[in-house]
Write a protein that holds these residues in place. Structure first.
Motif, PDB file in Angstrom:
ATOM      1  N   LEU A 139      28.919  27.047  49.837  1.00  0.00           N
ATOM      2  CA  LEU A 139      27.999  27.470  50.882  1.00  0.00           C
ATOM      3  C   LEU A 139      27.176  26.256  51.288  1.00  0.00           C
ATOM      4  CD1 LEU A 139      27.013  30.056  52.372  1.00  0.00           C
ATOM      5  CD2 LEU A 139      25.273  30.262  50.611  1.00  0.00           C
ATOM      6  N   PRO A 140      27.116  25.962  52.580  1.00  0.00           N
ATOM      7  CA  PRO A 140      26.338  24.787  52.998  1.00  0.00           C
ATOM      8  C   PRO A 140      24.860  24.955  52.654  1.00  0.00           C
ATOM      9  CG  PRO A 140      27.068  26.060  54.911  1.00  0.00           C
ATOM     10  CD  PRO A 140      27.692  26.688  53.705  1.00  0.00           C
ATOM     11  N   HIS A 200      36.064  37.346  49.488  1.00  0.00           N
ATOM     12  CA  HIS A 200      37.439  37.784  49.745  1.00  0.00           C
ATOM     13  C   HIS A 200      38.437  36.821  49.091  1.00  0.00           C
ATOM     14  CE1 HIS A 200      35.821  39.953  53.558  1.00  0.00           C
ATOM     15  NE2 HIS A 200      35.614  40.669  52.459  1.00  0.00           N
ATOM     16  N   ALA A 201      38.176  35.528  49.205  1.00  0.00           N
ATOM     17  CA  ALA A 201      39.060  34.530  48.580  1.00  0.00           C
ATOM     18  C   ALA A 201      39.034  34.658  47.062  1.00  0.00           C
ATOM     19  CB  ALA A 201      38.648  33.124  49.012  1.00  0.00           C
ATOM     20  N   LYS A 202      37.862  34.975  46.536  1.00  0.00           N
ATOM     21  CA  LYS A 202      37.729  35.141  45.079  1.00  0.00           C
ATOM     22  C   LYS A 202      38.574  36.308  44.590  1.00  0.00           C
ATOM     23  CE  LYS A 202      34.239  35.603  41.506  1.00  0.00           C
ATOM     24  NZ  LYS A 202      32.828  35.847  41.214  1.00  0.00           N
ATOM     25  N   SER A 245      40.653  29.390  43.180  1.00  0.00           N
ATOM     26  CA  SER A 245      39.661  28.658  42.401  1.00  0.00           C
ATOM     27  C   SER A 245      38.566  28.135  43.335  1.00  0.00           C
ATOM     28  CB  SER A 245      40.323  27.472  41.691  1.00  0.00           C
ATOM     29  OG  SER A 245      40.713  26.497  42.655  1.00  0.00           O
ATOM     30  N   THR A 246      37.515  27.613  42.745  1.00  0.00           N
ATOM     31  CA  THR A 246      36.423  27.045  43.551  1.00  0.00           C
ATOM     32  C   THR A 246      36.941  25.917  44.429  1.00  0.00           C
ATOM     33  OG1 THR A 246      34.790  27.648  41.875  1.00  0.00           O
ATOM     34  CG2 THR A 246      34.171  25.902  43.409  1.00  0.00           C
ATOM     35  N   GLU A 247      37.747  25.038  43.860  1.00  0.00           N
ATOM     36  CA  GLU A 247      38.287  23.923  44.649  1.00  0.00           C
ATOM     37  C   GLU A 247      39.200  24.424  45.772  1.00  0.00           C
ATOM     38  OE1 GLU A 247      37.287  20.727  44.650  1.00  0.00           O
ATOM     39  OE2 GLU A 247      35.832  21.489  43.208  1.00  0.00           O
ATOM     40  N   GLN A 248      40.004  25.422  45.465  1.00  0.00           N
ATOM     41  CA  GLN A 248      40.866  25.999  46.492  1.00  0.00           C
ATOM     42  C   GLN A 248      40.032  26.655  47.591  1.00  0.00           C
ATOM     43  OE1 GLN A 248      43.158  28.442  43.742  1.00  0.00           O
ATOM     44  NE2 GLN A 248      45.020  27.352  44.346  1.00  0.00           N
ATOM     45  N   MET A 249      38.952  27.317  47.193  1.00  0.00           N
ATOM     46  CA  MET A 249      38.089  27.955  48.187  1.00  0.00           C
ATOM     47  C   MET A 249      37.428  26.912  49.090  1.00  0.00           C
ATOM     48  SD  MET A 249      36.379  31.344  46.506  1.00  0.00           S
ATOM     49  CE  MET A 249      36.019  30.804  44.853  1.00  0.00           C
TER      50      MET A 249
END
Length: 135
Positions: free
Chosen positions: A26-27, A52-54, A59-63
């Protein structure tokens, strides 16, 4: 909107929102003169995308990469498709591994008398490790 309002609206804790900000999903959020985070609609949309991605086990890097693709209007859908296909392969591998774990544990459970004896093939199997396929 403050963090508590966002938390209630989306259904996640304030702590998770701060975590997503700290890891760069999140920015950075604008702050009020009193130092409170002030979230806008774009932050809510980003948080919903992250959630939704979670659920799809990214993963965090993939997100982070997915967020870059999502926010880039000049992206190629081929890049998104290739990324998703690679994730499908990873998920299928994990499914196979989990099915193997279930089978091994089921064998151990089926071999357990479940009585007052201290002999326990379940614990024996765990002690041997999952690389041993026979009980």
């Amino acid at each position: 909107m403050n963090i508590g309002q966002v938390s209630k609206r989306i259904g996640i804790s304030s702590k998770m929102i701060r975590y997503y900000e700290s890891v760069g999903l999140l920015p950075q959020v604008e702050r009020s003169s009193a130092g409170y985070r002030m979230y806008r609609e774009k932050h809510i949309e980003t948080l919903q995308f992250i959630l939704h991605a979670k659920t799809l086990h990214f993963s965090t890097e993939q997100m982070k990469y997915l967020l870059q693709l999502w926010q880039n209007q000049t992206r190629h859908s081929a890049d998104v498709k290739a990324f998703a296909q690679a994730h499908i392969i990873k998920l299928n591998t994990q499914i196979q591994q989990l099915e193997g774990m279930v089978a091994l544990l089921k064998q151990a459970v089926d071999g357990c008398a479940g009585n007052t004896s201290s002999d326990c093939p379940i614990l024996d199997k765990i002690a041997l490790g999952t690389s041993h396929t026979k009980l």
